[in-house]
Design an enzyme around this catalytic site. Structure first.
Site, PDB file in Angstrom:
ATOM      1  N   ARG A 157       0.826  -1.221   0.000  1.00  0.00           N
ATOM      2  CA  ARG A 157       0.000   0.000   0.000  1.00  0.00           C
ATOM      3  C   ARG A 157       0.852   1.261   0.000  1.00  0.00           C
ATOM      4  O   ARG A 157       0.369   2.354  -0.295  1.00  0.00           O
ATOM      5  CB  ARG A 157      -0.929   0.008   1.221  1.00  0.00           C
ATOM      6  CG  ARG A 157      -2.014  -1.059   1.147  1.00  0.00           C
ATOM      7  CD  ARG A 157      -2.812  -1.119   2.427  1.00  0.00           C
ATOM      8  NE  ARG A 157      -1.931  -1.438   3.562  1.00  0.00           N
ATOM      9  CZ  ARG A 157      -2.352  -1.608   4.820  1.00  0.00           C
ATOM     10  NH1 ARG A 157      -3.637  -1.471   5.113  1.00  0.00           N
ATOM     11  NH2 ARG A 157      -1.504  -1.894   5.784  1.00  0.00           N
TER      12      ARG A 157
ATOM     13  N   LYS B 133       4.086 -15.387 -12.900  1.00  0.00           N
ATOM     14  CA  LYS B 133       5.424 -15.151 -13.433  1.00  0.00           C
ATOM     15  C   LYS B 133       5.961 -13.908 -12.732  1.00  0.00           C
ATOM     16  O   LYS B 133       5.886 -12.786 -13.243  1.00  0.00           O
ATOM     17  CB  LYS B 133       5.360 -14.981 -14.960  1.00  0.00           C
ATOM     18  CG  LYS B 133       6.677 -15.260 -15.636  1.00  0.00           C
ATOM     19  CD  LYS B 133       6.481 -15.548 -17.107  1.00  0.00           C
ATOM     20  CE  LYS B 133       7.762 -15.383 -17.884  1.00  0.00           C
ATOM     21  NZ  LYS B 133       8.826 -16.304 -17.510  1.00  0.00           N
TER      22      LYS B 133
ATOM     23  N   GLU C 188       9.054 -28.926 -13.859  1.00  0.00           N
ATOM     24  CA  GLU C 188       9.584 -28.264 -15.052  1.00  0.00           C
ATOM     25  C   GLU C 188      11.060 -27.962 -14.835  1.00  0.00           C
ATOM     26  O   GLU C 188      11.615 -28.302 -13.792  1.00  0.00           O
ATOM     27  CB  GLU C 188       8.798 -26.977 -15.328  1.00  0.00           C
ATOM     28  CG  GLU C 188       8.847 -25.969 -14.180  1.00  0.00           C
ATOM     29  CD  GLU C 188       8.010 -24.718 -14.423  1.00  0.00           C
ATOM     30  OE1 GLU C 188       7.750 -24.373 -15.585  1.00  0.00           O
ATOM     31  OE2 GLU C 188       7.642 -24.078 -13.422  1.00  0.00           O
TER      32      GLU C 188
HETATM   33  N1  PXG Z   1       8.731 -22.353 -16.861  1.00  0.00           N
HETATM   34  C1  PXG Z   1       9.283 -21.279 -16.257  1.00  0.00           C
HETATM   35  C2  PXG Z   1       9.554 -21.350 -14.807  1.00  0.00           C
HETATM   36  C3  PXG Z   1       9.583 -20.142 -17.005  1.00  0.00           C
HETATM   37  O1  PXG Z   1      10.109 -19.068 -16.399  1.00  0.00           O
HETATM   38  C4  PXG Z   1       8.753 -21.272 -18.983  1.00  0.00           C
HETATM   39  C5  PXG Z   1       8.468 -22.355 -18.178  1.00  0.00           C
HETATM   40  C6  PXG Z   1       8.384 -21.307 -20.428  1.00  0.00           C
HETATM   41  O2  PXG Z   1       7.249 -20.484 -20.666  1.00  0.00           O
HETATM   42  P1  PXG Z   1       6.991 -19.794 -22.082  1.00  0.00           P
HETATM   43  O3  PXG Z   1       5.715 -19.066 -21.894  1.00  0.00           O
HETATM   44  O4  PXG Z   1       8.144 -18.880 -22.346  1.00  0.00           O
HETATM   45  O5  PXG Z   1       6.904 -20.861 -23.088  1.00  0.00           O
HETATM   46  C7  PXG Z   1       9.332 -20.130 -18.391  1.00  0.00           C
HETATM   47  C8  PXG Z   1       9.671 -18.950 -19.241  1.00  0.00           C
HETATM   48  C9  PXG Z   1      14.857 -16.406 -20.434  1.00  0.00           C
HETATM   49  C10 PXG Z   1      13.829 -16.573 -19.410  1.00  0.00           C
HETATM   50  O6  PXG Z   1      15.289 -15.258 -20.650  1.00  0.00           O
HETATM   51  C11 PXG Z   1      12.700 -17.336 -19.639  1.00  0.00           C
HETATM   52  C12 PXG Z   1      11.751 -17.459 -18.649  1.00  0.00           C
HETATM   53  C13 PXG Z   1      11.999 -16.849 -17.454  1.00  0.00           C
HETATM   54  C14 PXG Z   1      13.105 -16.136 -17.242  1.00  0.00           C
HETATM   55  C15 PXG Z   1      14.049 -15.965 -18.213  1.00  0.00           C
HETATM   56  O7  PXG Z   1      15.265 -17.427 -20.989  1.00  0.00           O
HETATM   57  N2  PXG Z   1      10.645 -18.149 -18.769  1.00  0.00           N
END
Ligand code: PXG
Length: 290
Positions: A105, A151, A184
Site C-alpha cells: 500500500r 510469473k 519443469e
Molecule cells: N517455466 C518457467 C519457470 C519459465 O520461467 C517457462 C516455463 C516457459 O514459458 P513460455 O511461456 O516462455 O513458453 C518459463 C519462461 C529467459 C527466461 O530469458 C525465460 C523465462 C523466465 C526467465 C528468463 O530465458 N521463462
C-alpha cells in the site's frame, strides 16, 4: 545509436534507464514480467503474453497502469524505434517505489518498463545433439505457497535449482515438487513422448503454464499425436521414447539423458524434430506485425 528503453511512458537511452533503490521490484521481487520473442517483424503470441502478465498481476493485486491495447502498442513501438526485426522483449511491471517496509500500500505507482534487444541464441549443437539434464534437490515452489503460475520477479526458487545443476556440471535442472513428481526446468517446461502420446505435467503439480508449451500441444494435436497433461515421475522420464523442453527463449530443445539414463536412442527423436520444424514454420508466419 543506443538502445531505447520504454520506462513509465517514455523512451529513454539505455544509460538513462534507471530505477530507484526503493522500487519494491528490487527490494522484494514484488512484480511480474514476461519474456516475448519477435521473428521477422512479427511478435509471436503477443496477446497470450499480455493476458498472462495481467493474470499474474491480478493475483498479486498489482494494477497495471495501462490497458492491454496500450501495452501491446508500447511493445510494438519499442521494437519499431529500435529497428529490431528479430528480438527478445522483456516486459516488467513492479510494485513501484515505496518505503523500506514490504507493505504494497506504500507503493502508489507501479513501474513499467520494456526492453527490446537482439536475441542471443543458444548454441546450435544443443539442438542437434540434445541436452543432458539432472534432477536437483531444490523443490519447485508449492502452488499453495507461491504458485508457479505467477510469473513473478522472484525467481530464487529457479535460480537455486540452476546453481545446483551448474555445480554438478549440467546446463539445466529438472525440478520435482514436494511429492517427487516432475514439474519443469528452471525456465522451460518439459515434455516426454511415449508411443503416440505427448505428455507434460499438469499445472497443479506446480508449473508455469508456458505459452510455448501450449503452442507445442496445439501443433501435436493437429498432427494426430495425442497431447495431454499427466502426472509424471522420474521413472516415466527414464523410460520415455523422447524428451524435450519448451520456452520462449529456448523454443524446443531435445533432451537425450536424464540423471545418467539415456532417453530413447540417445539422440533427438523423430517427434521432437518434427515439432521443432513445425514450430520454426509457425514463428515465420504467425504474430502481430509492427
Ligand atoms: N517455466 C518457467 C519457470 C519459465 O520461467 C517457462 C516455463 C516457459 O514459458 P513460455 O511461456 O516462455 O513458453 C518459463 C519462461 C529467459 C527466461 O530469458 C525465460 C523465462 C523466465 C526467465 C528468463 O530465458 N521463462
Amino acid at each position: 545509436m543506443s538502445l531505447k528503453i520504454y520506462l513509465n511512458g517514455k523512451f529513454v537511452a539505455r544509460e538513462q534507464a534507471k530505477l530507484s533503490v526503493f522500487d519494491h521490484g528490487l527490494l522484494y521481487g514484488d512484480g511480474v514480467f514476461e519474456g516475448i520473442r519477435s521473428y521477422n517483424g512479427l511478435v509471436f503470441k503477443l496477446e497470450e503474453h499480455i493476458d498472462r502478465l495481467f493474470e499474474s498481476a491480478q493475483t498479486i493485486m498489482l494494477t497495471i497502469p495501462l490497458t492491454k491495447a496500450q501495452l501491446i502498442e508500447a511493445v510494438c513501438r519499442c521494437l519499431r524505434i529500435n529497428r529490431l526485426h528479430n528480438a527478445y522483449i522483456r516486459l516488467v511491471v513492479t510494485r513501484g517505489v515505496g518505503d523500506l517496509g514490504l507493505d504494497p500500500r506504500k507503493c502508489p505507482l507501479p513501474t513499467v518498463f520494456i526492453i527490446a534487444d537482439k536475441i542471443t541464441l543458444y548454441p546450435k549443437r544443443l539442438y542437434e545433439r540434445g541436452l543432458a539434464l539432472i534432477t536437483v534437490p531444490t523443490q519447485r515452489n508449492l502452488p499453495e505457497a507461491l504458485n508457479p503460475q505467477i510469473k513473478s520477479l522472484n525467481y530464487l526458487n529457479n535460480i537455486l535449482a540452476k546453481i545446483e545443476a551448474v555445480n554438478a556440471g549440467f546446463e539445466e535442472a529438472i525440478m520435482l515438487n514436494a511429492h517427487g513428481y516432475v514439474t519443469e526446468c528452471t525456465g522451460e517446461n518439459l515434455f516426454i513422448v511415449k508411443g503416440r502420446r505427448l505428455l507434460t505435467p499438469p499445472t497443479y503439480v506446480g508449473v508455469l503454464k508456458g505459452i510455448t508449451r501450449q503452442t507445442v500441444m496445439d501443433l501435436a494435436g493437429r498432427d494426430g499425436i495425442e497431447a495431454r497433461e499427466e502426472v509424471l515421475t522420474r521413472h516415466d522420464l527414464f523410460n520415455a521414447d523422447e524428451c524435450f523442453l519448451t520456452g520462449t527463449a529456448a523454443e524446443i530443445v531435445p533432451v537425450v539423458t536424464i540423471d545418467g539414463r539415456t532417453i530413447g536412442a540417445g539422440r533427438p527423436g523423430r517427434v521432437t524434430l518434427r515439432l521443432m520444424r513445425q514450430f520454426q514454420a509457425l514463428t515465420k508466419t504467425a504474430g502481430v506485425r509492427y
